[in-house]
Design an enzyme around this catalytic site. Structure first.
Site, mmCIF file in Angstrom:
data_model
loop_
_atom_site.group_PDB
_atom_site.id
_atom_site.type_symbol
_atom_site.label_atom_id
_atom_site.label_comp_id
_atom_site.label_asym_id
_atom_site.label_seq_id
_atom_site.Cartn_x
_atom_site.Cartn_y
_atom_site.Cartn_z
ATOM 1 N N ASP A 136 -60.712 95.351 42.934
ATOM 2 C CA ASP A 136 -59.735 95.092 44.122
ATOM 3 C C ASP A 136 -59.632 96.408 44.776
ATOM 4 O OD1 ASP A 136 -59.945 92.507 42.903
ATOM 5 O OD2 ASP A 136 -57.743 92.347 42.489
ATOM 6 N N LYS B 222 -62.493 86.412 43.948
ATOM 7 C CA LYS B 222 -61.795 85.627 42.867
ATOM 8 C C LYS B 222 -60.494 85.293 43.646
ATOM 9 C CE LYS B 222 -59.836 89.928 41.117
ATOM 10 N NZ LYS B 222 -58.448 89.834 41.356
ATOM 11 N N CYS C 3 -54.234 93.767 38.171
ATOM 12 C CA CYS C 3 -55.902 92.928 38.141
ATOM 13 C C CYS C 3 -56.546 94.184 37.180
ATOM 14 C CB CYS C 3 -56.481 93.015 39.402
ATOM 15 S SG CYS C 3 -55.447 91.748 40.428
#
Length: 199
Positions: free
Chosen positions: A15, A104, A146
Site C-alpha cells: 500500500d 485488495k 496493513c
C-alpha cells in the site's frame, strides 16, 4: 540476501500509495519518505528477491469500512478509491518493476495483502506458492495497519516473515509500538533493511 538463502524470498510492498502519504485522504506523516526509501531499497536489492509484489487498496464499495462519521478503528473516511490517482502506486515506485500487483478491499476492508488478488484472480498465497517462495520481507504503509495485517497473515500461512522497520511507518508511535509487539509475539522478525541484506 544474507539470511536463509536456501529458500526463495519475496519482497511485499504494501500500500505505498498517495492516499496514505502526506496530502492523501488518510495521509501518514513520513509516507512520502518511506516511498522513496522503498524505491531505493528495491532498486539496489532487486536481484536478492525471487519475486516483488505490490499491494494496493482498491476500494469500490467496501461497506462499513467507509463512513461519514468514522471511528478510525473499524471505519474510515473514503480512501484508496479504485481508478483514482490516490489509489495508484506512489510515483516514487515508477521504476519498481514489480512482478505481480495485488488489488485488495474492493468490497471489504481488505487490510491484509492476503485478502487481495492479482489480475489473474490469484490470491497472494497462490502467487507466492506458484513462485516457490517460502519467505517474505514486508515493507510499506502503514506499519500499524496493513503492514501488520499482511505480516501476521504471512506467518499464519507458514512463510518465514520479516518486516524491515525503516521501510515502513505507523499511523502513530503508540499504534506502531503495539503492532510491533503483536508481530514479534506472532513470530515476525523485525529488523532494519541494512541488516536484512548484509553480506
Amino acid at each position: 540476501m544474507s539470511t536463509d538463502t536456501t529458500q526463495p524470498r519475496a519482497l511485499l510492498v504494501v500500500d505505498v500509495q498517495p492516499t496514505f502519504c502526506e496530502g492523501g485522504a488518510l495521509g501518514v506523516d513520513g509516507g512520502d519518505a518511506v516511498a522513496e526509501r522503498v524505491a531505493t531499497f528495491a532498486a539496489d536489492h532487486r536481484d536478492g528477491y525471487a519475486l516483488v509484489v505490490t499491494t494496493q487498496d482498491w476500494h469500490i464499495a467496501p461497506g462499513a469500512h467507509f463512513s461519514d462519521e468514522p471511528d478510525f478503528v473499524d471505519s474510515w473516511p473514503p480512501h484508496g478509491l479504485a481508478e483514482t490517482a490516490e489509489a495508484q502506486l506512489h510515483p516514487a515506485l515508477a521504476g519498481l518493476l514489480a512482478d505481480v500487483s495485488i488489488k485488495k478491499g474492493q468490497y471489504d476492508a481488505g487490510y491484509s495483502g492476503f485478502d487481495g488478488r492479482d489480475a489473474a484472480g490469484r490470491e497472494l498465497g497462490a502467487v507466492l506458492d506458484d513462485a516457490g517462495v517460502r519467505a517474505v520481507d514486508v515493507v510499506g504503509i502503514a506499519e500499524s495497519h496493513c503492514v501488520r495485517a499482511t505480516a501476521l497473515d504471512a506467518v499464519r500461512h507458514g512463510y518465514v516473515t520479516r518486516v524491515l522497520t525503516d521501510l515502513t511507518v505507523p499511523v502513530t508511535p503508540e499504534l506502531g509500538a503495539a503492532a510491533r509487539a503483536e508481530m514479534q509475539t506472532a513470530g515476525v522478525e523485525l529488523l532494519p533493511s541494512a541488516e536484512a541484506v548484509r553480506d
